[in-house]
Design a protein around this motif. Sequence first.
Motif, PDB file in Angstrom:
ATOM      1  N   GLY A 200      -7.311   1.124   0.384  1.00  0.00           N
ATOM      2  CA  GLY A 200      -6.338   0.262   1.045  1.00  0.00           C
ATOM      3  C   GLY A 200      -6.701  -1.195   0.916  1.00  0.00           C
ATOM      4  O   GLY A 200      -5.827  -2.060   0.711  1.00  0.00           O
TER       5      GLY A 200
ATOM      6  N   VAL B  38      -4.221  -4.009  -0.769  1.00  0.00           N
ATOM      7  CA  VAL B  38      -3.755  -5.159   0.004  1.00  0.00           C
ATOM      8  C   VAL B  38      -4.260  -6.455  -0.612  1.00  0.00           C
ATOM      9  O   VAL B  38      -3.547  -7.474  -0.632  1.00  0.00           O
ATOM     10  CB  VAL B  38      -4.206  -5.022   1.480  1.00  0.00           C
ATOM     11  CG1 VAL B  38      -3.882  -6.286   2.266  1.00  0.00           C
ATOM     12  CG2 VAL B  38      -3.539  -3.821   2.134  1.00  0.00           C
ATOM     13  N   THR B  39      -5.483  -6.449  -1.136  1.00  0.00           N
ATOM     14  CA  THR B  39      -6.017  -7.646  -1.782  1.00  0.00           C
ATOM     15  C   THR B  39      -5.188  -8.020  -3.002  1.00  0.00           C
ATOM     16  O   THR B  39      -4.889  -9.211  -3.230  1.00  0.00           O
ATOM     17  CB  THR B  39      -7.482  -7.422  -2.196  1.00  0.00           C
ATOM     18  OG1 THR B  39      -8.262  -7.132  -1.027  1.00  0.00           O
ATOM     19  CG2 THR B  39      -8.048  -8.649  -2.878  1.00  0.00           C
TER      20      THR B  39
ATOM     21  N   VAL C 179      -2.010  -7.391  -3.543  1.00  0.00           N
ATOM     22  CA  VAL C 179      -0.722  -7.931  -3.096  1.00  0.00           C
ATOM     23  C   VAL C 179      -0.900  -9.335  -2.522  1.00  0.00           C
ATOM     24  O   VAL C 179      -0.132 -10.262  -2.836  1.00  0.00           O
ATOM     25  CB  VAL C 179      -0.090  -6.993  -2.053  1.00  0.00           C
ATOM     26  CG1 VAL C 179       1.181  -7.618  -1.479  1.00  0.00           C
ATOM     27  CG2 VAL C 179       0.232  -5.643  -2.676  1.00  0.00           C
ATOM     28  N   ALA C 180      -1.918  -9.503  -1.653  1.00  0.00           N
ATOM     29  CA  ALA C 180      -2.131 -10.795  -1.004  1.00  0.00           C
ATOM     30  C   ALA C 180      -2.546 -11.877  -1.994  1.00  0.00           C
ATOM     31  O   ALA C 180      -2.303 -13.063  -1.752  1.00  0.00           O
ATOM     32  CB  ALA C 180      -3.187 -10.660   0.090  1.00  0.00           C
TER      33      ALA C 180
ATOM     34  N   ILE D  87       2.562 -12.402   4.319  1.00  0.00           N
ATOM     35  CA  ILE D  87       1.235 -11.925   3.926  1.00  0.00           C
ATOM     36  C   ILE D  87       0.371 -11.698   5.158  1.00  0.00           C
ATOM     37  O   ILE D  87      -0.372 -10.706   5.251  1.00  0.00           O
ATOM     38  CB  ILE D  87       0.567 -12.921   2.966  1.00  0.00           C
ATOM     39  CG1 ILE D  87       1.351 -13.003   1.651  1.00  0.00           C
ATOM     40  CG2 ILE D  87      -0.873 -12.519   2.685  1.00  0.00           C
ATOM     41  CD1 ILE D  87       1.381 -11.720   0.870  1.00  0.00           C
TER      42      ILE D  87
ATOM     43  N   LEU E  24       1.405  -8.473   6.832  1.00  0.00           N
ATOM     44  CA  LEU E  24       0.940  -7.334   6.029  1.00  0.00           C
ATOM     45  C   LEU E  24      -0.541  -7.077   6.250  1.00  0.00           C
ATOM     46  O   LEU E  24      -0.954  -5.938   6.532  1.00  0.00           O
ATOM     47  CB  LEU E  24       1.213  -7.606   4.552  1.00  0.00           C
ATOM     48  CG  LEU E  24       0.550  -6.643   3.553  1.00  0.00           C
ATOM     49  CD1 LEU E  24       1.147  -5.256   3.689  1.00  0.00           C
ATOM     50  CD2 LEU E  24       0.682  -7.154   2.123  1.00  0.00           C
ATOM     51  N   VAL E  25      -1.354  -8.110   6.150  1.00  0.00           N
ATOM     52  CA  VAL E  25      -2.803  -7.946   6.257  1.00  0.00           C
ATOM     53  C   VAL E  25      -3.184  -7.548   7.682  1.00  0.00           C
ATOM     54  O   VAL E  25      -4.028  -6.661   7.888  1.00  0.00           O
ATOM     55  CB  VAL E  25      -3.514  -9.244   5.835  1.00  0.00           C
ATOM     56  CG1 VAL E  25      -5.018  -9.126   6.050  1.00  0.00           C
ATOM     57  CG2 VAL E  25      -3.224  -9.545   4.374  1.00  0.00           C
TER      58      VAL E  25
ATOM     59  N   TRP F 110      -2.056  -3.875   8.367  1.00  0.00           N
ATOM     60  CA  TRP F 110      -2.913  -2.939   7.619  1.00  0.00           C
ATOM     61  C   TRP F 110      -4.284  -2.816   8.280  1.00  0.00           C
ATOM     62  O   TRP F 110      -4.811  -1.703   8.442  1.00  0.00           O
ATOM     63  CB  TRP F 110      -3.083  -3.410   6.177  1.00  0.00           C
ATOM     64  CG  TRP F 110      -4.231  -2.711   5.500  1.00  0.00           C
ATOM     65  CD1 TRP F 110      -4.249  -1.439   5.010  1.00  0.00           C
ATOM     66  CD2 TRP F 110      -5.558  -3.228   5.319  1.00  0.00           C
ATOM     67  NE1 TRP F 110      -5.488  -1.131   4.520  1.00  0.00           N
ATOM     68  CE2 TRP F 110      -6.314  -2.204   4.693  1.00  0.00           C
ATOM     69  CE3 TRP F 110      -6.170  -4.439   5.612  1.00  0.00           C
ATOM     70  CZ2 TRP F 110      -7.651  -2.383   4.362  1.00  0.00           C
ATOM     71  CZ3 TRP F 110      -7.502  -4.620   5.275  1.00  0.00           C
ATOM     72  CH2 TRP F 110      -8.228  -3.601   4.660  1.00  0.00           C
TER      73      TRP F 110
ATOM     74  N   VAL G  69      -9.826  -9.704   1.408  1.00  0.00           N
ATOM     75  CA  VAL G  69      -8.418 -10.051   1.202  1.00  0.00           C
ATOM     76  C   VAL G  69      -8.240 -11.567   1.214  1.00  0.00           C
ATOM     77  O   VAL G  69      -7.515 -12.133   0.389  1.00  0.00           O
ATOM     78  CB  VAL G  69      -7.544  -9.393   2.287  1.00  0.00           C
ATOM     79  CG1 VAL G  69      -6.091  -9.843   2.150  1.00  0.00           C
ATOM     80  CG2 VAL G  69      -7.622  -7.874   2.196  1.00  0.00           C
TER      81      VAL G  69
ATOM     82  N   THR H  70      -6.859 -13.957  -1.797  1.00  0.00           N
ATOM     83  CA  THR H  70      -5.721 -14.860  -1.628  1.00  0.00           C
ATOM     84  C   THR H  70      -6.074 -16.266  -2.097  1.00  0.00           C
ATOM     85  O   THR H  70      -5.310 -16.911  -2.826  1.00  0.00           O
ATOM     86  CB  THR H  70      -5.292 -14.895  -0.155  1.00  0.00           C
ATOM     87  OG1 THR H  70      -4.978 -13.571   0.280  1.00  0.00           O
ATOM     88  CG2 THR H  70      -4.086 -15.783   0.038  1.00  0.00           C
TER      89      THR H  70
ATOM     90  N   GLY I 193      -6.392 -10.799   9.343  1.00  0.00           N
ATOM     91  CA  GLY I 193      -6.790  -9.411   9.143  1.00  0.00           C
ATOM     92  C   GLY I 193      -7.915  -9.003  10.071  1.00  0.00           C
ATOM     93  O   GLY I 193      -7.940  -7.884  10.585  1.00  0.00           O
TER      94      GLY I 193
END
Length: 547
Positions: free
Chosen positions: A38, A42-43, A45-46, A103, A106-107, A110, A156, A160, A185
């Motif tokens: 995960g 996520v990393t 995407v971010a 973002i 999302l982070v 998650w 993450v 970013t 996060g």
Amino acid sequence: MTAGTAPAPTTSAAGRAPEPGAAGRVVTALAVRSVRRGAVLVTVVAAGMPALVAVQHRQLDQELAGASLAALAENPAIRTLFGPPVALDDPGGFTVWRTGTAIAVLVGVWAALAATRVTRGEEEAGRWDLLLAGRLRFPAVLLRHLVVLLGAAALVGVGTAAGLVLAGTAATGAVLFGALIGGTGMVGAALGALAAQLLAERRAAAGLAVGVLLAGLLTRMVADGVPALGWLHWLSPFGLLGRSAPFAADRVLPLVVLAGTVAVLVAVAATVAARRDVGSGPWRRPGAVRPGTRELRSLPALAARHTGRPVVGWGAAVFAYFLLIGLLATTMTDFLTENPRFAELAAQAGFAELGTVRGYVASLFTVLAVPVGGFVASRVAATAADEVAGRLTLLYSLPVRRVRWLATELTGVAAGAVLLAGAAGLATWLGATWVGADLSAGAALAGVLNVLPIVAVCLGAAVAALAWAPAAVLPLGVLPAAGGYLLLVLADTLAWPGWVRGLSPFAHVGAVPAEQVDVPGLVGLLVVAAALTAAGLAGYRRRDLRG
């Protein structure tokens, strides 16, 4: 077994207490293995989304300078939905405004879900009993998992920042933005860990943690929409992102406040963990029944009890958000009418006809498929968790077939999805009516019902995952909505081939109520949903039970 009464380590023949270092490293490795997939996803995407937007910013023409940017910054609807636009003439500033909140949400979500899964979820399933039978005490196990979760959130943030630096933005702003994303996060992870100590059930803990995060998002929106309440920014991680203003003011104080919030939440979580019984929680005992609770005499009643409370929680969040969308309808449409270039850019990104009330609500009703799809996927994932934890053993010992119970549960979940969509339509209509926007109740209802076939695909994907990949029910169930929406936006923004765009379920629904219903597209989505559900039911009937 309690953390406070656990026996102290025995003394070895040499007169020294044995070192728990090896056991601690094993627990840390277990935590890493539980969150690594995960965290990597996520990393990616971010890091990828902001970098893509930063590169795209250089392709914008000069029509977005001067008065247009000033009008954008002064528009209350824009500020409420996306935060205060600052440094929009800078690729980094524009990226923070366009993607920062999304973002961060999302982070944060998650991290909260991952924290409740690897702490209370593992404890609830009984897998922590073996860990706690050794030399490590309960708070130590919790803290090792928390360290891994905080490290994953930091990863993450680093991703970013690296993505923005590689896209050519200013390093100072990129590092600050990455730190704020990683800090958000960390807040989510600490909230999840704290909720997991307070509540004895994973699903309740996850709901509490995510609910607090979403309440923080609404707090930020109120603070941006009402200048007199601007101090509320300091109470929300999303508000702190706006206060910091990366690529503009580059303020560090909000980041310090964010770090202090994480430290306080971690300290409280560790304190609660040290004082509670393993398998229990101070706010509710496992298996406790509230006074006055009626006996369950049928499978539909059990399914209704499973689904009722989540529907209320999700419904409150959906209603509040879409009420705000309705209240901002005239403000947003007036702005786009006065600034047609922004409307053209929105159309290129897949948001056509935003200059009319019906087009505006139709675009946002499309986004509704993402949270409702997340709801149905989470409910099927809860069924998978119940199976692993042994909560379905007694039920299946009765003359009840597994397919019958699953079909009953899915019926309740589908009904809950319809209620959530109805709540969104009602809230939007009420808000639009309050400000005098031209939106009828029938048009609002048609718009929200139009996205339900995408939700049905999410439900079918989750059921298929329950049968064939039960450990990945939630991500596979959310994929048609979240992944499909992202694919549509990227395809429209980057002019990808039509067949790539057609892979998204959103490409097969019309912008109702601004357009007519795409009947062939909806029928096709329902056929796909039915096929996935049938395959899932068949596979679930034949496979062995887990747990």
